[in-house]
Scaffold this active site. Structure first.
Site, PDB file in Angstrom:
ATOM      1  CD  GLN A 110      15.153   8.287  -4.470  1.00 29.59           C
ATOM      2  OE1 GLN A 110      15.473   7.102  -4.535  1.00 29.59           O
ATOM      3  NE2 GLN A 110      14.947   9.021  -5.543  1.00 29.59           N
ATOM      4  CE  LYS A 113      18.794   9.041  -6.705  1.00 29.24           C
ATOM      5  NZ  LYS A 113      18.313   7.813  -7.380  1.00 29.24           N
ATOM      6  CE  LYS A 125      14.635   3.143  -4.287  1.00 26.81           C
ATOM      7  NZ  LYS A 125      15.148   4.035  -5.342  1.00 26.81           N
ATOM      8  N   GLY A 164       8.641   3.308  -9.237  1.00 32.08           N
ATOM      9  CA  GLY A 164       9.314   2.048  -9.532  1.00 32.08           C
ATOM     10  C   GLY A 164      10.796   2.069  -9.187  1.00 32.08           C
ATOM     11  CG  ASP A 165      14.808   0.996  -7.536  1.00 33.62           C
ATOM     12  OD1 ASP A 165      15.286   2.123  -7.649  1.00 33.62           O
ATOM     13  OD2 ASP A 165      15.532  -0.008  -7.335  1.00 33.62           O
ATOM     14  CB  THR A 208      16.498   6.656 -14.893  1.00 35.63           C
ATOM     15  OG1 THR A 208      15.266   6.792 -14.201  1.00 35.63           O
ATOM     16  CG2 THR A 208      17.632   6.549 -13.901  1.00 35.63           C
TER      17      THR A 208
HETATM   18  N1  GLU Z   1      13.875   4.496  -8.262  1.00 38.04           N
HETATM   19  C1  GLU Z   1      14.263   5.708  -8.891  1.00 38.04           C
HETATM   20  C2  GLU Z   1      15.471   6.306  -8.188  1.00 38.04           C
HETATM   21  O1  GLU Z   1      16.291   5.564  -7.713  1.00 38.04           O
HETATM   22  C3  GLU Z   1      13.127   6.677  -9.114  1.00 38.04           C
HETATM   23  C4  GLU Z   1      12.359   7.089  -7.915  1.00 38.04           C
HETATM   24  C5  GLU Z   1      11.118   7.913  -8.228  1.00 38.04           C
HETATM   25  O2  GLU Z   1      10.833   8.147  -9.389  1.00 38.04           O
HETATM   26  O3  GLU Z   1      10.468   8.298  -7.269  1.00 38.04           O
HETATM   27  O4  GLU Z   1      15.678   7.488  -8.125  1.00 38.04           O
END
Ligand code: GLU
Length: 450
Positions: A110, A113, A125, A164-165, A208
């Site tokens: 993350q 990213k 996370k 979310g995830d 996404t």
């Molecule tokens: N879980 C998502 C990711 O893997 C989104 C995370 C978010 O929106 O903060 O990037």
């Protein structure tokens, strides 16, 4: 390489038994050799040693009562990994496989990213080893309330903003938000992925999946090609997979597969997306129900998957979109895809391809979009939700979608120009890792040893 080796060896001692975390670290460090060699400052500033160590890791007990009055206990996590570029930002995953290794690998990915989006967000996370499957709505609510009863003291709109995830969607975000508001008395943008009724952003749900398809199209455009008329394998049947399939149809491509934890559907004429939405979004059911409407589709249960991989990647297609979970695409899967003519892989999931599968894609020089670039649209749109919350505005669908497209374009251009700068044309994993790393590392240096 020696750098990678040394770091992983040290991590094995300080953070034992975290295979997924080592895998994510190794993948990033393997790309960084040329940058570390030409910039001694990164070594002098101990950036690698600092960047692999989370700023803070929270682990907590999540006790709750099930519908039979039995006490259940789960383990909750929030890893606040890096705040050099902004508040910690990243999702929560509720899945039985969750442990410290999974949350740390996700948090580590993350960081880079989020950096790559160019937006002011750090990396974090969280989640729990809670299995939402088969749980009633009331059980989900009680679990979310208990989870937030600890988490609320660590998060805030300018400190840490979860989303979310896997296993955490609008319903869970609603229960989490309600409990946060009750405990703090504050109505603020502390979570993203909220309902459109009360502070959510248009396009966040779709972002996404849409983003992974936009990214794929940009990769093909750079090769004088496009997704139009392409036949696409998709794995997963959650939020990411569903909206990747929706965007594929919108731009004239055909998704021909999807999967869940029980099996894979292959439907040569094209997946009936309205049906998948009904089964998954409304009924929260299993994909096997797809056969009741389309008996001609093929269904492979997990028990019949090849021992060295996943049934979904053994079909012939032009493009592949892994949108389920980590390590769902093995070397044997990658070889099968290549042998059957696949020209593109765009990762909607986080680290869905094993390291040796990635090597197959890089060697074959296909268009390969690693997750930290291709699936950045979700978190980027979360940041657009934060911006709307902070300014008390609500943007239209097309305003948000246009920004999403621009961000995905810029992620692609940044990764690909960085790959060129290091003489590795088309190697977007190298480009994404170096570009994300440089932004975070430079910010860390400017902020001193903290
Ligand atoms: N879980 C998502 C990711 O893997 C989104 C995370 C978010 O929106 O903060 O990037």
């Amino acid at each position: 390489m020696t750098y990678t080796h040394k770091t992983i060896t040290e991590l094995r001692h300080s953070s034992p038994a975290q295979a997924e975390f080592y895998q994510a670290v190794e993948e990033v460090l393997d790309s960084l050799g040329p940058v570390l060699e030409s910039n001694v400052i990164y070594q002098r500033q101990a950036i690698i040693q600092r960047i692999v160590e989370p700023e803070r890791q929270l682990m907590f007990r999540v006790p709750w009562l099930d519908d039979n009055g039995n006490i259940q206990v789960n383990k909750g996590y929030r890893v606040e990994f890096n705040s050099a570029l902004g508040p910690y930002k990243g999702g929560l995953r509720f899945h039985p496989s969750v442990n410290a290794s999974i949350i740390k690998f996700l948090g580590f990915e993350q960081i880079f990213k989020n950096a790559l989006t160019g937006l002011p967000i750090g990396g974090g996370k969280g989640g729990a080893n809670f299995d939402p499957k088969g749980r009633s709505d009331n059980e989900i609510m009680r679990f979310c309330q208990s989870f937030m009863s600890e988490l609320y003291r660590h998060i805030g709109p300018t400190t840490d903003v979860p989303a979310g995830d896997i296993g955490v969607g609008a319903r869970e975000i609603g229960y989490l938000f309600g409990q946060y508001k009750r405990l703090t008395g504050r109505y603020e943008g502390v979570l993203t992925g909220k309902s459109l009724l009360w502070g959510g952003s248009l396009v966040r749900k779709e972002a996404t999946g849409y983003g992974a398809v936009y990214f794929a199209d940009y990769m093909l455009n750079a090769r004088d090609d496009s997704l139009k008329d392409k036949r696409c394998l998709v794995s997963g049947a959650g939020n990411v997979a569903i909206y990747a399939m929706e965007k594929l149809y919108q731009i004239g491509a055909t998704p021909i597969s999807c999967s869940d934890s029980a099996g894979t559907i292959y439907h040569s004429q094209g997946i009936d997306l309205a049906l998948v939405k009904q089964i998954k979004e409304q009924q929260r059911g299993s994909l096997i129900e797809y056969l009741e409407v389309h008996p001609g589709a093929e269904y492979t249960p997990v028990a019949d998957y090849p021992t060295d991989g996943h049934a979904v990647w053994r079909y012939a297609a032009d493009a592949a979109f892994p949108c389920a979970t980590q390590n769902e695409l093995t070397k044997a899967d990658a070889e099968s895809l290549m042998a059957k003519g696949c020209q593109l892989v765009s990762e909607g999931a986080n680290m869905p391809s094993t390291q040796d599968a990635v090597d197959v894609f890089i060697d074959a020089q296909i268009a390969y979009g690693p997750g930290k670039a291709a699936n950045a649209g979700g978190v980027a749109t979360s940041q657009l939700e934060m911006a709307q919350n902070a300014s008390m505005q609500k943007w239209t669908f097309s305003q948000v979608d246009q920004q999403l497209q621009q961000i995905m374009k810029s992620v692609f251009v940044t990764a690909s120009e960085t790959a060129d700068e290091f003489g590795q044309h088309g190697n977007l994993i190298l480009g994404a890792n170096i570009a994300g790393f440089r932004r975070v590392a430079d910010a860390m240096i400017e902020q001193g040893v903290v």
